[in-house]
Design a protein around this motif. Structure first.
Motif, PDB file in Angstrom:
ATOM      1  N   PHE A 303       0.813  -0.990   0.098  1.00  0.00           N
ATOM      2  CA  PHE A 303       0.198  -0.472  -0.085  1.00  0.00           C
ATOM      3  C   PHE A 303       0.446   0.745   0.139  1.00  0.00           C
ATOM      4  CE2 PHE A 303      -2.504   3.120   2.162  1.00  0.00           C
ATOM      5  CZ  PHE A 303      -3.598   3.553   1.505  1.00  0.00           C
ATOM      6  N   SER A 304       2.385   1.655   0.617  1.00  0.00           N
ATOM      7  CA  SER A 304       2.654   2.540   1.362  1.00  0.00           C
ATOM      8  C   SER A 304       3.379   2.397  -0.503  1.00  0.00           C
ATOM      9  CB  SER A 304       3.959   2.132   2.097  1.00  0.00           C
ATOM     10  OG  SER A 304       3.196   1.461   3.151  1.00  0.00           O
ATOM     11  N   VAL A 309       3.806   5.564  -5.592  1.00  0.00           N
ATOM     12  CA  VAL A 309       4.332   5.716  -6.819  1.00  0.00           C
ATOM     13  C   VAL A 309       2.637   6.139  -7.433  1.00  0.00           C
ATOM     14  CG1 VAL A 309       3.622   4.563  -8.474  1.00  0.00           C
ATOM     15  CG2 VAL A 309       4.208   3.649  -7.222  1.00  0.00           C
ATOM     16  N   LEU A 310       1.570   6.590  -6.656  1.00  0.00           N
ATOM     17  CA  LEU A 310       0.927   7.908  -7.436  1.00  0.00           C
ATOM     18  C   LEU A 310       0.872   9.091  -6.779  1.00  0.00           C
ATOM     19  CD1 LEU A 310      -2.238   7.941  -7.981  1.00  0.00           C
ATOM     20  CD2 LEU A 310      -2.821   7.963  -4.947  1.00  0.00           C
ATOM     21  N   ILE A 311       2.089   9.448  -5.373  1.00  0.00           N
ATOM     22  CA  ILE A 311       2.161  11.376  -5.458  1.00  0.00           C
ATOM     23  C   ILE A 311       2.977  11.377  -6.634  1.00  0.00           C
ATOM     24  CG2 ILE A 311       3.504  12.249  -3.990  1.00  0.00           C
ATOM     25  CD1 ILE A 311       2.465  10.778  -1.234  1.00  0.00           C
ATOM     26  N   VAL A 312       4.002  10.665  -6.714  1.00  0.00           N
ATOM     27  CA  VAL A 312       4.518  10.843  -8.196  1.00  0.00           C
ATOM     28  C   VAL A 312       4.006  10.984  -9.187  1.00  0.00           C
ATOM     29  CG1 VAL A 312       6.734  10.249  -9.174  1.00  0.00           C
ATOM     30  CG2 VAL A 312       6.941   9.452  -6.419  1.00  0.00           C
ATOM     31  N   LEU A 313       3.443  10.249  -9.806  1.00  0.00           N
ATOM     32  CA  LEU A 313       2.734  10.137 -10.903  1.00  0.00           C
ATOM     33  C   LEU A 313       1.855  11.111 -10.968  1.00  0.00           C
ATOM     34  CD1 LEU A 313       1.028   6.710 -11.428  1.00  0.00           C
ATOM     35  CD2 LEU A 313       3.086   8.336 -12.841  1.00  0.00           C
ATOM     36  N   VAL A 314       1.449  12.098  -9.656  1.00  0.00           N
ATOM     37  CA  VAL A 314       0.453  13.373  -9.444  1.00  0.00           C
ATOM     38  C   VAL A 314       1.211  14.532 -10.164  1.00  0.00           C
ATOM     39  CG1 VAL A 314      -1.474  14.910  -8.253  1.00  0.00           C
ATOM     40  CG2 VAL A 314      -1.945  12.455  -8.598  1.00  0.00           C
ATOM     41  N   ALA A 315       2.327  14.692  -9.052  1.00  0.00           N
ATOM     42  CA  ALA A 315       3.611  15.475  -9.242  1.00  0.00           C
ATOM     43  C   ALA A 315       3.590  16.269  -9.939  1.00  0.00           C
ATOM     44  CB  ALA A 315       4.267  15.210  -7.695  1.00  0.00           C
TER      45      ALA A 315
END
Length: 335
Positions: A303-304, A309-315
């Motif tokens: 999950f972490s 990965v999700l945060i990096v993609l959004v950024a």
């Protein structure tokens, strides 16, 4: 307390003493209770019931079987009988072999019969056709009874020499042992203080073990049970159980001994669900908790990683969007 009450208490006390004296006198004279009342009806009824529940057996005449049994002791001095006198009865019953289901017992009557579960899992002597007909019954004859007015069975008293109808059960034990094939089991009590778990003079040691058809027995399992809440006195490989293993091995049997196997311990724990010996769940709790902890850690890590990965993609998305807006502004002509 009134005078009448004192007289009444004294009267009941005298009655109690009188009855006690009668009981002692009866015991000292070697007299036991007589044959079970309605013995014939009980035996025939049990015979019919067994045949009804075991439809694969060949049809048998229960009245004829009863007569074979009665003829062994009616109008006779039961103290003069021998085990072989009951052989005609066992010939009439005519039971087949017992494959991989035989359960012998010594000092473990209740546990062994709970374990056998009335012949669904294992078969004790008392679960057999012959044994089930006679279990918990008393019988004896009397040569002094008049043949014209009685059936030769003494319903008033039996001699002490025939206690537990031992000659019948000796022959029953021999016959039972001779029928066993494949795997066999014997359940013994490892917490008895008054006597050892095994003796070569017991019914099992003297009549059942020596009469096993060794060539037809693949393995003898010795199950050593220990009473819940009591300190074990004997275990596999010790004291009389070591003697049992040695005697069976000397006969040529392949012997395997086990202390308190789970299946047998579950039977004992029915009456002691809160005993320490019955905490099966607690014994397995640590491995189960460790398993779930590992799964939880794996889930948290995955999950972490996905969150990062999700945060990096959004950024990256917003960075690219901001860069595109800046380039578009720079390319516009001056007003």
């Amino acid at each position: 307390m009134t005078t009448f009450s004192l007289i009444q208490m004294a009267f009941f006390a005298l009655i109690s003493v009188f009855l006690a004296l009668i009981t002692v006198a009866r015991t000292d004279s070697g007299i036991n209770p007589g044959s079970t009342l309605n013995l014939r009806d009980i035996v025939i009824g049990r015979c019919d019931d067994y045949l009804r529940k075991n439809e694969k057996l060949r049809p048998k005449d229960c009245t004829a079987i009863w007569e074979k049994f009665r003829d062994v002791f009616a109008f006779k001095d039961v103290c003069q009988l021998t085990p072989s006198d009951y052989q005609p009865f066992f010939d009439a019953v005519e039971e087949g072999v017992i494959n991989n289901k035989a359960m012998f017992w010594s000092g473990t009557y209740k546990a062994a019969h709970s374990y056998s579960f009335f012949d669904l899992t294992f078969t004790t002597l008392e679960d057999t056709f012959a044994g089930s007909m006679m279990n918990d019954l008393r019988w004896c004859g009397n040569p002094s009874l008049p043949p014209n007015t009685t059936d030769g069975i003494d319903y008033k008293s039996c001699p002490s020499c025939f206690k537990y109808n031992k000659f019948f059960w000796i022959q029953a034990s021999i016959t039972f042992a001779e029928r066993v094939r494949g795997q066999a089991r014997v359940m013994v009590n490892g917490t008895r203080i008054s006597q050892p778990a095994y003796s070569n003079k017991s019914i099992f040691g003297k009549y059942e073990l020596p009469n096993l058809k060794v060539a037809d027995i693949t393995k003898l399992f010795v199950i050593v049970l220990h009473t819940i809440g009591k300190k074990p006195i004997e275990k596999c490989g010790t004291k009389s159980i070591k003697k049992l293993e040695a005697d069976a091995t000397a006969l040529g049997l392949n012997v395997h001994c086990e202390n308190d196997p789970d299946m047998a311990r579950h039977v004992l724990c029915i009456d002691h669900p809160k005993a320490n010996e019955c905490r099966f769940h607690d014994e397995n709790q640590e491995p189960v908790e460790t398993y779930w902890k590992i799964l939880g850690i794996i889930f948290v890590v995955l999950f972490s990683v996905l969150l990062i990965v999700l945060i990096v993609l959004v950024a990256l998305y917003f960075c690219r969007k901001k860069g595109s807006s800046t380039r578009a502004h720079l390319l516009q002509p001056n007003a």
